[in-house]
Design a protein around this motif. Structure first.
Motif, PDB file in Angstrom:
ATOM      1  N   GLU A 286       0.764  -1.096   0.070  1.00  0.00           N
ATOM      2  CA  GLU A 286       0.164  -0.004  -0.142  1.00  0.00           C
ATOM      3  C   GLU A 286       0.843   1.231  -0.184  1.00  0.00           C
ATOM      4  OE1 GLU A 286      -3.268   2.088   3.181  1.00  0.00           O
ATOM      5  OE2 GLU A 286      -3.253  -0.041   2.900  1.00  0.00           O
ATOM      6  N   GLU A 287       2.062   1.210   0.621  1.00  0.00           N
ATOM      7  CA  GLU A 287       2.780   2.339   0.923  1.00  0.00           C
ATOM      8  C   GLU A 287       3.473   2.976  -0.598  1.00  0.00           C
ATOM      9  OE1 GLU A 287       5.687   1.207   3.773  1.00  0.00           O
ATOM     10  OE2 GLU A 287       4.345   1.744   5.512  1.00  0.00           O
ATOM     11  N   VAL A 288       3.603   1.838  -1.456  1.00  0.00           N
ATOM     12  CA  VAL A 288       4.215   2.186  -2.778  1.00  0.00           C
ATOM     13  C   VAL A 288       3.298   2.263  -3.849  1.00  0.00           C
ATOM     14  CG1 VAL A 288       6.535   1.504  -2.039  1.00  0.00           C
ATOM     15  CG2 VAL A 288       4.969  -0.137  -3.214  1.00  0.00           C
ATOM     16  N   GLY A 289       2.040   1.778  -3.575  1.00  0.00           N
ATOM     17  CA  GLY A 289       0.786   2.007  -4.515  1.00  0.00           C
ATOM     18  C   GLY A 289       0.613   0.417  -5.390  1.00  0.00           C
ATOM     19  N   LEU A 290       1.169  -0.402  -4.750  1.00  0.00           N
ATOM     20  CA  LEU A 290       0.942  -1.714  -5.601  1.00  0.00           C
ATOM     21  C   LEU A 290      -0.436  -2.345  -5.445  1.00  0.00           C
ATOM     22  CD1 LEU A 290       4.280  -3.594  -4.646  1.00  0.00           C
ATOM     23  CD2 LEU A 290       3.735  -2.228  -6.932  1.00  0.00           C
ATOM     24  N   ASP A 291      -0.877  -2.617  -6.344  1.00  0.00           N
ATOM     25  CA  ASP A 291      -2.219  -3.497  -6.273  1.00  0.00           C
ATOM     26  C   ASP A 291      -1.913  -4.807  -6.024  1.00  0.00           C
ATOM     27  OD1 ASP A 291      -4.606  -4.849  -6.579  1.00  0.00           O
ATOM     28  OD2 ASP A 291      -4.983  -4.464  -8.734  1.00  0.00           O
ATOM     29  N   PHE A 292      -2.214  -5.273  -4.477  1.00  0.00           N
ATOM     30  CA  PHE A 292      -1.840  -6.156  -3.773  1.00  0.00           C
ATOM     31  C   PHE A 292      -3.342  -7.175  -3.672  1.00  0.00           C
ATOM     32  CE2 PHE A 292       0.039  -8.253  -0.093  1.00  0.00           C
ATOM     33  CZ  PHE A 292       1.091  -8.679  -0.631  1.00  0.00           C
ATOM     34  N   THR A 293      -4.389  -7.099  -4.450  1.00  0.00           N
ATOM     35  CA  THR A 293      -5.601  -7.409  -4.229  1.00  0.00           C
ATOM     36  C   THR A 293      -5.269  -9.013  -4.311  1.00  0.00           C
ATOM     37  OG1 THR A 293      -6.482  -5.529  -5.178  1.00  0.00           O
ATOM     38  CG2 THR A 293      -8.032  -7.852  -5.079  1.00  0.00           C
ATOM     39  N   ASP A 294      -4.787  -9.664  -5.243  1.00  0.00           N
ATOM     40  CA  ASP A 294      -4.817 -11.102  -5.352  1.00  0.00           C
ATOM     41  C   ASP A 294      -3.952 -11.799  -4.093  1.00  0.00           C
ATOM     42  OD1 ASP A 294      -6.312 -10.790  -7.922  1.00  0.00           O
ATOM     43  OD2 ASP A 294      -4.601 -11.132  -9.083  1.00  0.00           O
ATOM     44  N   HIS A 295      -2.811 -11.163  -3.987  1.00  0.00           N
ATOM     45  CA  HIS A 295      -1.897 -11.537  -2.822  1.00  0.00           C
ATOM     46  C   HIS A 295      -2.442 -11.368  -1.599  1.00  0.00           C
ATOM     47  CE1 HIS A 295       2.607 -12.275  -1.752  1.00  0.00           C
ATOM     48  NE2 HIS A 295       1.981 -12.362  -0.747  1.00  0.00           N
ATOM     49  N   ALA A 296      -3.125 -10.426  -1.304  1.00  0.00           N
ATOM     50  CA  ALA A 296      -4.138 -10.184  -0.032  1.00  0.00           C
ATOM     51  C   ALA A 296      -5.222 -11.217   0.008  1.00  0.00           C
ATOM     52  CB  ALA A 296      -4.688  -8.896   0.062  1.00  0.00           C
ATOM     53  N   LYS A 297      -5.676 -11.615  -1.274  1.00  0.00           N
ATOM     54  CA  LYS A 297      -6.681 -12.831  -0.965  1.00  0.00           C
ATOM     55  C   LYS A 297      -6.083 -13.937  -0.641  1.00  0.00           C
ATOM     56  CE  LYS A 297     -10.468 -14.985  -3.454  1.00  0.00           C
ATOM     57  NZ  LYS A 297     -10.696 -15.893  -2.341  1.00  0.00           N
ATOM     58  N   ILE A 298      -5.114 -14.474  -1.156  1.00  0.00           N
ATOM     59  CA  ILE A 298      -4.367 -15.442  -0.558  1.00  0.00           C
ATOM     60  C   ILE A 298      -4.021 -15.445   0.805  1.00  0.00           C
ATOM     61  CG2 ILE A 298      -2.028 -16.753  -0.793  1.00  0.00           C
ATOM     62  CD1 ILE A 298      -1.853 -15.937  -3.653  1.00  0.00           C
ATOM     63  N   HIS A 299      -3.678 -14.319   1.578  1.00  0.00           N
ATOM     64  CA  HIS A 299      -3.493 -14.411   2.712  1.00  0.00           C
ATOM     65  C   HIS A 299      -4.824 -14.567   3.801  1.00  0.00           C
ATOM     66  CE1 HIS A 299       0.290 -11.360   2.283  1.00  0.00           C
ATOM     67  NE2 HIS A 299       0.530 -12.574   1.977  1.00  0.00           N
ATOM     68  N   THR A 300      -5.673 -13.829   3.188  1.00  0.00           N
ATOM     69  CA  THR A 300      -7.002 -14.035   3.770  1.00  0.00           C
ATOM     70  C   THR A 300      -7.464 -15.642   3.744  1.00  0.00           C
ATOM     71  OG1 THR A 300      -7.596 -11.818   3.370  1.00  0.00           O
ATOM     72  CG2 THR A 300      -9.570 -13.061   3.810  1.00  0.00           C
ATOM     73  N   ASP A 301      -7.357 -16.027   2.576  1.00  0.00           N
ATOM     74  CA  ASP A 301      -7.892 -17.367   2.272  1.00  0.00           C
ATOM     75  C   ASP A 301      -6.916 -18.351   3.007  1.00  0.00           C
ATOM     76  OD1 ASP A 301      -9.656 -16.635   0.764  1.00  0.00           O
ATOM     77  OD2 ASP A 301      -8.860 -17.290  -1.211  1.00  0.00           O
ATOM     78  N   THR A 302      -5.848 -18.293   3.333  1.00  0.00           N
ATOM     79  CA  THR A 302      -5.033 -19.036   4.111  1.00  0.00           C
ATOM     80  C   THR A 302      -5.411 -18.940   5.545  1.00  0.00           C
ATOM     81  OG1 THR A 302      -3.136 -18.813   2.517  1.00  0.00           O
ATOM     82  CG2 THR A 302      -2.502 -19.466   4.700  1.00  0.00           C
TER      83      THR A 302
END
Length: 151
Positions: free
Chosen positions: A68-84
């Protein structure tokens, strides 16, 4: 966590982002600590297993903050985190209820985390450090097909 032993993370699991590498190492050390307790004492410290999942959540939040600090779209990676996290909480519940073995749970955590670092985190850090993203569009992380659906 008091079990942190610096320098124990294999080079193949270093992502070259000190804050993230330190957290990765601490998580692996904590998993080893839990294995030792389970094997040596035939005891499963439920509260310590809960701390492991809490630390996964803290670590995932760190990666999400960095993106978020650098403005990357992290949606897919964050979903992996949430699902895990959802999957691990469910699996821990099965361990607590006697439907799953604690050692199997820890082996799964260790295997999943190592694979996640090699396939997902290295890709994320590479894009982060290489600027391989369009800041106007963001970085779209390609979810790993191995566990992203199950996690």
């Amino acid at each position: 966590m008091t079990t942190y032993i610096p320098g124990m993370l294999p080079d193949g699991l270093l992502v070259d982002l000190p804050e993230v590498d330190a957290q990765h190492e601490e998580i692996f050390n904590f998993i080893d600590f839990l294995k030792t307790i389970c094997f040596e004492h035939s005891h499963m410290p439920v509260n310590e297993f809960g701390k492991l999942l809490d630390y996964f959540a803290i670590h995932f939040a760190t990666e999400e903050r960095i993106a978020e600090e650098v403005g990357l779209d992290f949606t897919d990676h964050a979903k992996i985190h949430t699902d895990t996290l959802r999957l691990l909480h469910k699996a821990l519940g099965e361990v607590i209820n006697g439907g799953q073995d604690a050692h199997s749970f820890l082996r799964f955590c260790e295997y999943w985390f190592e694979r996640h670092i090699r396939e997902d985190d290295k890709l994320f850090v590479s894009a982060l450090q290489g600027g391989d993203y369009d800041r106007s569009v963001g970085y779209r992380h390609a979810a790993s097909p191995c566990f992203s659906a199950q996690a």
